[in-house]
Structure formats: structure tokens, C-alpha cells
Design a protein around this motif. Structure first.
Motif, PDB file in Angstrom:
ATOM      1  N   LEU A 272      35.062  42.826  33.919  1.00 31.37           N
ATOM      2  CA  LEU A 272      35.686  43.627  34.981  1.00 31.37           C
ATOM      3  C   LEU A 272      34.999  43.382  36.316  1.00 31.37           C
ATOM      4  CD1 LEU A 272      37.576  45.908  35.975  1.00 31.37           C
ATOM      5  CD2 LEU A 272      35.792  47.527  35.290  1.00 31.37           C
ATOM      6  N   ILE A 273      33.666  43.387  36.329  1.00 31.42           N
ATOM      7  CA  ILE A 273      32.922  43.182  37.576  1.00 31.42           C
ATOM      8  C   ILE A 273      33.197  41.787  38.141  1.00 31.42           C
ATOM      9  CG2 ILE A 273      30.599  42.929  38.542  1.00 31.42           C
ATOM     10  CD1 ILE A 273      29.701  45.124  36.572  1.00 31.42           C
ATOM     11  N   LEU A 274      33.212  40.775  37.265  1.00 32.26           N
ATOM     12  CA  LEU A 274      33.475  39.413  37.719  1.00 32.26           C
ATOM     13  C   LEU A 274      34.850  39.285  38.363  1.00 32.26           C
ATOM     14  CD1 LEU A 274      32.020  37.289  34.764  1.00 32.26           C
ATOM     15  CD2 LEU A 274      31.198  37.332  37.117  1.00 32.26           C
ATOM     16  N   THR A 275      35.872  39.851  37.717  1.00 33.72           N
ATOM     17  CA  THR A 275      37.226  39.752  38.266  1.00 33.72           C
ATOM     18  C   THR A 275      37.363  40.533  39.571  1.00 33.72           C
ATOM     19  OG1 THR A 275      37.894  41.561  36.776  1.00 33.72           O
ATOM     20  CG2 THR A 275      38.352  39.316  36.049  1.00 33.72           C
ATOM     21  N   LEU A 276      36.685  41.672  39.664  1.00 35.91           N
ATOM     22  CA  LEU A 276      36.721  42.444  40.913  1.00 35.91           C
ATOM     23  C   LEU A 276      36.041  41.684  42.053  1.00 35.91           C
ATOM     24  CD1 LEU A 276      35.964  46.111  39.762  1.00 35.91           C
ATOM     25  CD2 LEU A 276      38.109  45.241  40.703  1.00 35.91           C
ATOM     26  N   VAL A 277      34.883  41.084  41.756  1.00 40.47           N
ATOM     27  CA  VAL A 277      34.157  40.316  42.780  1.00 40.47           C
ATOM     28  C   VAL A 277      35.000  39.133  43.254  1.00 40.47           C
ATOM     29  CG1 VAL A 277      32.158  38.815  43.171  1.00 40.47           C
ATOM     30  CG2 VAL A 277      31.866  41.018  42.032  1.00 40.47           C
ATOM     31  N   VAL A 278      35.596  38.420  42.299  1.00 41.34           N
ATOM     32  CA  VAL A 278      36.440  37.278  42.650  1.00 41.34           C
ATOM     33  C   VAL A 278      37.617  37.728  43.509  1.00 41.34           C
ATOM     34  CG1 VAL A 278      38.071  35.603  41.691  1.00 41.34           C
ATOM     35  CG2 VAL A 278      35.797  35.844  40.684  1.00 41.34           C
ATOM     36  N   SER A 279      38.235  38.854  43.161  1.00 45.83           N
ATOM     37  CA  SER A 279      39.373  39.366  43.930  1.00 45.83           C
ATOM     38  C   SER A 279      38.965  39.745  45.347  1.00 45.83           C
ATOM     39  CB  SER A 279      39.981  40.578  43.223  1.00 45.83           C
ATOM     40  OG  SER A 279      40.412  40.252  41.927  1.00 45.83           O
ATOM     41  N   ILE A 280      37.825  40.396  45.493  1.00 51.24           N
ATOM     42  CA  ILE A 280      37.358  40.812  46.824  1.00 51.24           C
ATOM     43  C   ILE A 280      37.041  39.598  47.681  1.00 51.24           C
ATOM     44  CG2 ILE A 280      35.471  41.961  48.059  1.00 51.24           C
ATOM     45  CD1 ILE A 280      35.335  43.940  45.671  1.00 51.24           C
ATOM     46  N   ILE A 281      36.388  38.589  47.081  1.00 49.79           N
ATOM     47  CA  ILE A 281      36.083  37.363  47.824  1.00 49.79           C
ATOM     48  C   ILE A 281      37.361  36.684  48.286  1.00 49.79           C
ATOM     49  CG2 ILE A 281      35.133  35.027  47.608  1.00 49.79           C
ATOM     50  CD1 ILE A 281      32.998  36.199  45.745  1.00 49.79           C
ATOM     51  N   GLN A 282      38.349  36.628  47.407  1.00 45.17           N
ATOM     52  CA  GLN A 282      39.627  36.012  47.775  1.00 45.17           C
ATOM     53  C   GLN A 282      40.293  36.746  48.926  1.00 45.17           C
ATOM     54  OE1 GLN A 282      40.946  35.587  43.374  1.00 45.17           O
ATOM     55  NE2 GLN A 282      42.313  34.324  44.570  1.00 45.17           N
ATOM     56  N   MET A 283      40.286  38.065  48.877  1.00 49.27           N
ATOM     57  CA  MET A 283      40.913  38.847  49.964  1.00 49.27           C
ATOM     58  C   MET A 283      40.205  38.607  51.292  1.00 49.27           C
ATOM     59  SD  MET A 283      42.124  42.477  48.288  1.00 49.27           S
ATOM     60  CE  MET A 283      40.632  42.839  47.369  1.00 49.27           C
ATOM     61  N   LYS A 284      38.898  38.431  51.238  1.00 48.26           N
ATOM     62  CA  LYS A 284      38.140  38.169  52.466  1.00 48.26           C
ATOM     63  C   LYS A 284      38.430  36.752  52.975  1.00 48.26           C
ATOM     64  CE  LYS A 284      35.966  42.105  52.761  1.00 48.26           C
ATOM     65  NZ  LYS A 284      36.249  43.052  53.874  1.00 48.26           N
ATOM     66  N   VAL A 285      38.506  35.787  52.041  1.00 53.33           N
ATOM     67  CA  VAL A 285      38.718  34.391  52.434  1.00 53.33           C
ATOM     68  C   VAL A 285      40.128  34.190  52.977  1.00 53.33           C
ATOM     69  CG1 VAL A 285      38.924  32.029  51.561  1.00 53.33           C
ATOM     70  CG2 VAL A 285      36.989  33.458  50.880  1.00 53.33           C
ATOM     71  N   PHE A 286      41.132  34.714  52.248  1.00 55.62           N
ATOM     72  CA  PHE A 286      42.516  34.512  52.648  1.00 55.62           C
ATOM     73  C   PHE A 286      42.965  35.498  53.729  1.00 55.62           C
ATOM     74  CE2 PHE A 286      42.489  32.417  48.531  1.00 55.62           C
ATOM     75  CZ  PHE A 286      43.248  31.285  48.776  1.00 55.62           C
ATOM     76  N   LYS A 287      42.187  36.586  53.913  1.00 57.38           N
ATOM     77  CA  LYS A 287      42.565  37.637  54.868  1.00 57.38           C
ATOM     78  C   LYS A 287      44.011  38.048  54.650  1.00 57.38           C
ATOM     79  CE  LYS A 287      39.307  35.988  58.352  1.00 57.38           C
ATOM     80  NZ  LYS A 287      39.113  35.472  59.722  1.00 57.38           N
ATOM     81  N   THR A 288      44.352  38.261  53.375  1.00 54.43           N
ATOM     82  CA  THR A 288      45.724  38.589  53.023  1.00 54.43           C
ATOM     83  C   THR A 288      46.174  39.898  53.622  1.00 54.43           C
ATOM     84  OG1 THR A 288      47.245  38.930  51.155  1.00 54.43           O
ATOM     85  CG2 THR A 288      45.019  39.728  50.876  1.00 54.43           C
ATOM     86  N   GLY A 289      47.413  39.913  54.073  1.00 53.89           N
ATOM     87  CA  GLY A 289      48.002  41.098  54.669  1.00 53.89           C
ATOM     88  C   GLY A 289      47.767  41.202  56.167  1.00 53.89           C
TER      89      GLY A 289
END
Length: 292
Positions: A272-289
């Protein structure tokens, strides 16, 4: 609160209740169980604090599983996301659009096939004696490269990863197809008037316009890579030895074979922690939204 403002929350209440009951409550309970040592067949739980996590970080198999999940993630990004985007762009090109429906069906068909059927298919393909893969290598004179693909500790995890790419690339491709179809044709027409070729249009128009879908596809792919279970479990069970172990199979074996439910909960918490960290990093990198 005025009645008119309360109505939307009443509509949301059933959904929020179901999510709390079946998603968030199990997550909280799993996190709590990670601090206990207990059996699935006994109501008694012994509080051990961080001992399960400490034992997990001392476990060599955990690092093998984590390494295999990282291999899963890297290879899946290359083949599923980038490969799916390239396939989608090719199928949506005006030259191939007349036959793209047939190819979309061909590429998407593995997505709807049962993993059990796929496992039987690839067990036959990888068979060291009568398998298609070794037969093809012998046919072209590469006999020295034939091997027991699922029985060799050096190739087992990569053979399994290849199965996942074959099955899942069609789904990611279809996401990009839908995204590309929503790109205004005027952008491509303007680029053609400026003398841009297909590669230039792909890099300067298609890629920027599908940024949001690229984020979604990457998120789906990486989350799937860190939670994968079916393919390794059915094809090798994590073997030979622990060569193709992933976090999902390690969790399953800990819970249902060794009956270490607290230890398994600790593994689930790490996933769970790994998937959350990966998701947060992706949102920061892609600046989605965000606009622009």
C-alpha cells in the motif's frame, strides 16, 4: 445547513458508506493487524509492535520480491505505456485507419481471456521439450539459447513479465486510442501545412495532447506491477526457489501456507505504501489536473 445544500450529500452518502466499509475500513484494520502476531484459526492476537516489519526488512526473499516487482514496473512502462502509445498512434494514422478496427480487436483480445487459459497457453509455449519458443530457436539455428524458461532462475521472472505485457498492452493501447481520437484534427492539418511529417506530428501534437491519459496509463501500469499476483502464482508459484517471487505471492504464502497473518498484513501495508508513494510522485511529475 439549507435543505438544497444537503441534498447532494444525501446522494453521495450510500457511495461514501460503501467505500468506507469495503475500502477504508479494511485498510485501517490491515494496518492494525500488522502490529500483531496471530493465526487465522485462533482469535488470540499477540501485540508485537514493529517486529513484523523488522523481520520483513531482514528477509532476503522480501528483497528478491521487491526487485522482481521493480523489474515488472520498469518493463511494463516501456512496453505497455510507451508501446501502447505507439501502437495507438499507428492505428489512428489515416493510412491504417481503414483496417484499424481489426487490429484493435486482435490486440485487445488477450485482455478478455482468462488468466488460467493464458497460463496454459504460455506453459505450452515455454515448455523446454515441445514448446513453440524453443522450437522456433532451434529452427533458426539458435539451439544454444534454448532453455527451460519457467524453470531457470535467471529467466523465470522475465518469462512471466512477458506474459503480462502480451495480455495488457491492448488495454493501455485502447486508452490511448480514445485519447488520440479526441485530439482536434485541425492541429494535425495545421502541422501538415507547415510541412511536419508523421514523427514530428507524433512528438509535437500527439504526445502533449495525451498527457493526462499518459498519467492514467502509467498509474494503472505501475499499480498493477506492484500488486501483480495471478501470473507469477499460476505459472511458477514464485519458483524456482524464490526466483520469481513478487510481493503478492510472498503475501499469499505468508498468510495461507505459513499462517503468519500479522507478517502478511505487514507485507500488504508495504505494498500500500509503495503504490501510494508511486502515485504521489506521478501526480507531482505529470502535474495532472493543472492547466498549461
Amino acid at each position: 445547513m439549507p435543505k438544497s445544500k444537503l441534498v447532494p450529500y444525501l446522494y453521495l452518502a450510500p457511495c461514501l458508506f460503501l467505500m468506507a466499509l469495503f475500502v477504508y475500513y479494511p485498510i485501517v484494520e490491515n494496518f492494525r493487524f500488522a502490529f500483531y502476531e496471530f493465526s487465522a484459526f485462533s482469535p488470540e492476537k499477540v501485540f508485537v509492535g514493529f517486529e513484523n516489519f523488522l523481520n520483513l526488512f531482514k528477509d532476503e526473499v522480501f528483497y528478491i520480491a521487491l526487485k522482481n516487482n521493480i523489474w515488472y514496473a520498469v518493463i511494463s512502462i516501456i512496453f505497455q505505456v510507451f508501446g501502447g502509445l505507439i501502437l495507438a498512434a499507428i492505428l489512428e494514422d489515416p493510412i491504417t485507419r481503414l483496417v484499424s478496427g481489426i487490429f484493435r480487436t486482435v490486440f485487445f483480445l488477450p485482455v478478455v481471456i482468462s488468466i488460467s487459459v493464458i497460463a496454459l497457453l504460455f506453459n505450452f509455449i515455454y515448455n523446454p521439450d515441445v514448446g513453440i519458443l524453443n522450437g522456433l530457436l532451434k529452427l533458426v539455428g539458435l539451439d544454444e539459447h534454448t532453455k527451460a524458461w519457467l524453470g531457470d532462475s535467471e529467466t523465470a521472472i522475465f518469462a512471466i513479465i512477458a506474459v503480462s505485457q502480451w495480455q495488457s498492452i491492448g488495454y493501455i493501447m485502447m486508452l490511448f486510442v480514445v485519447s488520440i481520437q479526441n485530439i482536434p484534427r485541425e492541429l494535425y492539418e495545421a502541422a501538415e501545412m507547415d510541412g511536419a511529417g508523421r514523427i514530428r506530428k507524433f512528438i509535437n501534437i500527439t504526445v502533449p495532447q495525451v498527457r493526462e491519459m499518459f498519467f492514467v496509463a502509467t498509474l494503472i501500469t505501475l499499480t498493477g506491477a506492484f500488486t501483480v499476483f495471478n501470473e507469477p502464482y499460476i505459472l511458477t508459484g514464485g519458483g524456482p526457489g524464490n526466483a520469481s517471487e513478487v510481493l503478492g505471492t510472498l503475501l499469499y504464502n505468508s498468510a495461507f501456507f505459513r499462517d503468519e497473518m500479522g507478517y502478511a498484513s505487514a507485507i500488504a501495508t508495504i505494498i500500500l505504501i509503495l503504490t501510494l508513494v508511486v502515485s504521489i510522485i506521478q501526480m507531482k511529475v505529470f502535474k495532472t489536473g493543472e492547466d498549461g
